[in-house]
Write a protein that holds these residues in place. Structure first.
Motif, PDB file in Angstrom:
ATOM      1  N   TYR B  35      56.387  -5.514   0.222  1.00 49.92           N
ATOM      2  CA  TYR B  35      56.997  -4.268   0.675  1.00 49.92           C
ATOM      3  C   TYR B  35      55.985  -3.166   0.925  1.00 49.92           C
ATOM      4  CZ  TYR B  35      61.351  -6.358   1.110  1.00 49.92           C
ATOM      5  OH  TYR B  35      62.328  -7.175   1.601  1.00 49.92           O
ATOM      6  N   THR B  36      54.760  -3.307   0.376  1.00 48.63           N
ATOM      7  CA  THR B  36      53.723  -2.337   0.754  1.00 48.63           C
ATOM      8  C   THR B  36      53.375  -2.508   2.227  1.00 48.63           C
ATOM      9  OG1 THR B  36      52.783  -2.454  -1.440  1.00 48.63           O
ATOM     10  CG2 THR B  36      51.418  -1.479   0.234  1.00 48.63           C
ATOM     11  N   ILE B  37      53.294  -3.774   2.663  1.00 50.98           N
ATOM     12  CA  ILE B  37      52.944  -4.016   4.069  1.00 50.98           C
ATOM     13  C   ILE B  37      54.059  -3.487   4.976  1.00 50.98           C
ATOM     14  CG2 ILE B  37      52.532  -5.818   5.776  1.00 50.98           C
ATOM     15  CD1 ILE B  37      51.176  -7.411   3.550  1.00 50.98           C
ATOM     16  N   TYR B  38      55.315  -3.748   4.582  1.00 56.08           N
ATOM     17  CA  TYR B  38      56.447  -3.215   5.351  1.00 56.08           C
ATOM     18  C   TYR B  38      56.392  -1.688   5.384  1.00 56.08           C
ATOM     19  CZ  TYR B  38      61.169  -1.546   6.155  1.00 56.08           C
ATOM     20  OH  TYR B  38      62.248  -0.853   6.616  1.00 56.08           O
ATOM     21  N   ALA B  39      56.202  -1.072   4.188  1.00 53.42           N
ATOM     22  CA  ALA B  39      56.203   0.393   4.102  1.00 53.42           C
ATOM     23  C   ALA B  39      55.055   0.971   4.919  1.00 53.42           C
ATOM     24  CB  ALA B  39      56.076   0.827   2.640  1.00 53.42           C
ATOM     25  N   MET B 245      44.640 -11.239   3.069  1.00 55.23           N
ATOM     26  CA  MET B 245      45.476 -10.042   3.145  1.00 55.23           C
ATOM     27  C   MET B 245      46.116  -9.738   1.797  1.00 55.23           C
ATOM     28  SD  MET B 245      45.557  -8.490   6.017  1.00 55.23           S
ATOM     29  CE  MET B 245      43.812  -8.763   6.116  1.00 55.23           C
ATOM     30  N   LEU B 246      46.610 -10.816   1.151  1.00 53.39           N
ATOM     31  CA  LEU B 246      47.234 -10.665  -0.160  1.00 53.39           C
ATOM     32  C   LEU B 246      46.254 -10.036  -1.138  1.00 53.39           C
ATOM     33  CD1 LEU B 246      49.672 -11.310  -1.894  1.00 53.39           C
ATOM     34  CD2 LEU B 246      48.750 -13.560  -2.294  1.00 53.39           C
ATOM     35  N   THR B 247      44.992 -10.500  -1.088  1.00 53.29           N
ATOM     36  CA  THR B 247      43.964  -9.952  -1.962  1.00 53.29           C
ATOM     37  C   THR B 247      43.815  -8.458  -1.738  1.00 53.29           C
ATOM     38  OG1 THR B 247      42.820 -12.044  -1.782  1.00 53.29           O
ATOM     39  CG2 THR B 247      41.545 -10.185  -2.584  1.00 53.29           C
ATOM     40  N   GLU B 248      43.723  -8.057  -0.460  1.00 47.87           N
ATOM     41  CA  GLU B 248      43.530  -6.641  -0.173  1.00 47.87           C
ATOM     42  C   GLU B 248      44.665  -5.799  -0.707  1.00 47.87           C
ATOM     43  OE1 GLU B 248      42.577  -5.399   3.667  1.00 47.87           O
ATOM     44  OE2 GLU B 248      40.757  -6.610   3.777  1.00 47.87           O
ATOM     45  N   TYR B 249      45.905  -6.271  -0.490  1.00 50.09           N
ATOM     46  CA  TYR B 249      47.029  -5.440  -0.896  1.00 50.09           C
ATOM     47  C   TYR B 249      47.262  -5.495  -2.392  1.00 50.09           C
ATOM     48  CZ  TYR B 249      47.996  -3.991   3.796  1.00 50.09           C
ATOM     49  OH  TYR B 249      47.885  -3.401   5.015  1.00 50.09           O
ATOM     50  N   LEU B 250      46.904  -6.617  -3.037  1.00 49.58           N
ATOM     51  CA  LEU B 250      46.991  -6.640  -4.497  1.00 49.58           C
ATOM     52  C   LEU B 250      46.010  -5.639  -5.086  1.00 49.58           C
ATOM     53  CD1 LEU B 250      47.304 -10.300  -5.774  1.00 49.58           C
ATOM     54  CD2 LEU B 250      48.888  -8.435  -6.109  1.00 49.58           C
ATOM     55  N   PHE B 287      50.885   5.713  -0.931  1.00 49.88           N
ATOM     56  CA  PHE B 287      51.301   6.553   0.192  1.00 49.88           C
ATOM     57  C   PHE B 287      50.115   7.363   0.716  1.00 49.88           C
ATOM     58  CE2 PHE B 287      52.823  10.534   1.991  1.00 49.88           C
ATOM     59  CZ  PHE B 287      53.660  10.042   2.978  1.00 49.88           C
ATOM     60  N   PHE B 288      49.295   7.854  -0.204  1.00 46.89           N
ATOM     61  CA  PHE B 288      48.104   8.604   0.209  1.00 46.89           C
ATOM     62  C   PHE B 288      47.209   7.744   1.104  1.00 46.89           C
ATOM     63  CE2 PHE B 288      43.663   9.813  -0.702  1.00 46.89           C
ATOM     64  CZ  PHE B 288      43.691  11.098  -0.177  1.00 46.89           C
ATOM     65  N   GLN B 289      47.105   6.462   0.760  1.00 46.44           N
ATOM     66  CA  GLN B 289      46.284   5.562   1.586  1.00 46.44           C
ATOM     67  C   GLN B 289      46.879   5.380   2.980  1.00 46.44           C
ATOM     68  OE1 GLN B 289      43.363   4.369   0.842  1.00 46.44           O
ATOM     69  NE2 GLN B 289      43.306   5.127  -1.239  1.00 46.44           N
ATOM     70  N   PHE B 290      48.220   5.293   3.076  1.00 47.12           N
ATOM     71  CA  PHE B 290      48.851   5.194   4.401  1.00 47.12           C
ATOM     72  C   PHE B 290      48.538   6.439   5.216  1.00 47.12           C
ATOM     73  CE2 PHE B 290      52.695   2.767   2.488  1.00 47.12           C
ATOM     74  CZ  PHE B 290      51.879   1.704   2.250  1.00 47.12           C
ATOM     75  N   TRP B 291      48.682   7.571   4.549  1.00 45.74           N
ATOM     76  CA  TRP B 291      48.504   8.875   5.176  1.00 45.74           C
ATOM     77  C   TRP B 291      47.088   8.988   5.736  1.00 45.74           C
ATOM     78  CZ3 TRP B 291      49.352  13.972   1.947  1.00 45.74           C
ATOM     79  CH2 TRP B 291      49.444  15.047   2.827  1.00 45.74           C
ATOM     80  N   LEU B 292      46.114   8.566   4.894  1.00 45.63           N
ATOM     81  CA  LEU B 292      44.718   8.577   5.343  1.00 45.63           C
ATOM     82  C   LEU B 292      44.557   7.717   6.587  1.00 45.63           C
ATOM     83  CD1 LEU B 292      42.274   8.102   2.352  1.00 45.63           C
ATOM     84  CD2 LEU B 292      42.405   9.999   3.928  1.00 45.63           C
ATOM     85  N   ARG B 293      45.208   6.530   6.560  1.00 46.44           N
ATOM     86  CA  ARG B 293      45.028   5.605   7.670  1.00 46.44           C
ATOM     87  C   ARG B 293      45.603   6.182   8.958  1.00 46.44           C
ATOM     88  NH1 ARG B 293      47.063  -0.594   8.320  1.00 46.44           N
ATOM     89  NH2 ARG B 293      46.703  -0.636  10.539  1.00 46.44           N
TER      90      ARG B 293
END
Lengths: 122, 331
Positions: B35-39, B245-250, B287-293
């Motif tokens: 759900y992080t990837i979805y979000a 990918m799993l590694t990165e998001y974990l 969320f901060f990381q999404f925002w940065l991206r």
């Protein structure tokens, strides 16, 4: 076995699960689900659609080694700082002075590397 | 049964509880990643005035699951000229430590899901460094120039930012007087403030170094698609790619947990239950990381390297010295 080791047993469990998941997904379940039809074009190295030439197993730039060496120096420093920081409240001023001396010596090393332009990525 | 942390001797039932704990953490990790990837796709879509995934399931909620299934049924291509054994093993080497670090993250005050390690902070830093091997070996074993450059850059970047990341923890350890993550949370609760206040400089260094360690924008040079196509995983297909990918998001999840624990008081907070506080803090980080991206452009590789060694490392050392001196003279 004292309760101290219980935590490490839990870590060992995590290691086992961490091994189990990729091996189950890649070597047991995966081969059943995925197709396997290798073809010559598929197996060539990807180079944006051009015919690949040469080999990628080549010697790379020396600056990577310089950064790796710097990393070793400062990471070992960090390792020494961890136990010192954790028991600092029992050690007193003498430990503070010693560690400041240690940090100053490493800072001199950093300044030396800086002046010698090791930190430049040119 | 559930109190295996203090069980001595360990009974079979305690051991079952441990196994259940590990499985639950694995399930939570995988669920959070899905759900992080979805979000991420949804939130960045909104930030850019798009809709984001909305086709699979209500509001596109099943999009990530569809992606996982798709990756699972894709062919596993091993390039002819790759170093076969290393190529096959690299995603596994990268993945194992990313799951192991979750063992020490204290999700809430009392629960059977956390190893109460006396050296928790060190354990995290030590294990997260192992992933670099997987990334670098994957890049090298592909025998592809893009992958090689991506892997080498990843290694150089993660090595460089590992140092300020590790040093920024020392300030917190000094204040708490312990490497145990549970003790650090309790020390914050006792002292009455979260360490983000007295350790603000350390927090800033940590946040920047964590972003770089996670290879996220503006430090996503290893995956700079405009110059390297995809970086170290160019040649990976199907589920091997999925494991990278799993590694990165974990790690994104684990790093959020580490930040919440060290600087934001972990599970402590008024009114709400502990695990909810912890989740709020972790998702604030994500969320901060999404925002940065969605906001930042990618920086140049020479800026990236010199920023770590010339700015973050001196700042981390300064923070450490000031904290130690203040602690010695105030107590």
């Amino acid at each position: 076995m004292s309760p101290y080791w219980n935590a490490y047993l839990y870590v060992v469990l995590f290691t086992l699960f961490g091994l189990l998941l990729p091996f189950a997904a890649l070597w047991i379940i995966g081969p059943i689900l995925r197709p396997n039809k290798p073809a010559k074009g598929k197996l060539t190295t990807y180079e944006s659609g051009l015919e690949p030439f040469g080999d990628a197993h080549v010697r790379y730039h020396a600056r990577y080694y310089l950064f790796a060496l710097l990393f070793v120096v400062f990471d070992v420093e960090t390792l020494f700082l961890y136990p010192w920081a954790a028991s600092f409240h029992q050690l007193g001023l003498f430990a503070l002075a010693e560690m400041l001396l240690f940090i100053v010596m490493l800072a001199i090393g950093l300044i030396y590397a800086w002046r010698k332009k090791v930190l430049e990525w040119t | 049964m559930w109190d295996w942390q203090n069980a001595s001797p360990l009974t079979g039932l305690n051991f079952v509880a441990m196994v259940v704990g590990a499985v639950v953490v694995l399930a939570i990790g995988l669920g959070v990643v899905t759900y992080t990837i979805y979000a991420e796709r949804k939130v960045i879509g909104w930030m850019q005035g798009r809709i984001g995934p909305n086709r699979v399931g209500p509001f596109g909620l099943l999009q990530s699951i569809a992606d996982i299934v798709k990756l699972l049924i894709k062919e596993d291509v091993v390039p002819e000229r790759a170093d076969r054994v290393l190529f096959l093993l690299a995603p596994v080497i990268a993945f194992i430590p990313s799951f192991m670090v979750l063992a020490v993250i204290p999700f809430s005050a009392r629960h059977p899901f956390t190893a109460n390690l006396a050296v928790g902070a060190l354990y995290y830093i030590a294990l997260s460094a192992i992933t670099i091997h997987g990334v670098m070996l994957g890049g090298w074993a592909s025998n592809n120039k893009y992958a090689l450059i991506g892997g080498m850059r990843s290694a150089a970047q993660m090595l460089s930012y590992e140092v300020p990341l590790g040093l920024s923890l020392v300030g917190v350890i000094l204040m708490a007087g312990s490497l145990n993550l549970n003790d650090i949370v309790e020390a914050q609760a006792r002292s009455g403030w979260w360490y983000i206040v007295p350790q603000f400089l350390g927090f800033c260094v940590f946040l920047v170094a964590a972003t770089a360690e996670l290879n996220r924008t503006p430090f996503d040079l290893p995956e700079a698609e405009s110059e390297l196509v995809a970086g170290y995983h160019v040649e990976y297909t199907g589920f091997r790619f999925a494991f990278f990918m799993l590694t990165e998001y974990l790690y994104l999840f684990a790093m959020g947990g580490l930040m919440a624990t060290l600087f934001l008081g972990g599970w402590t907070g008024p009114w709400l239950p502990g695990w909810l506080w912890f989740a709020i803090k972790v998702f604030a980080f994500i969320f901060f990381q999404f925002w940065l991206r969605a906001t930042m452009p990618r920086i140049r590789v020479d800026q990236l390297m010199s920023f770590s060694w010339k700015v973050l490392l001196p700042l981390a050392l300064l923070n450490l010295v000031v904290t130690a001196v203040l602690k010695a003279f105030l107590s």
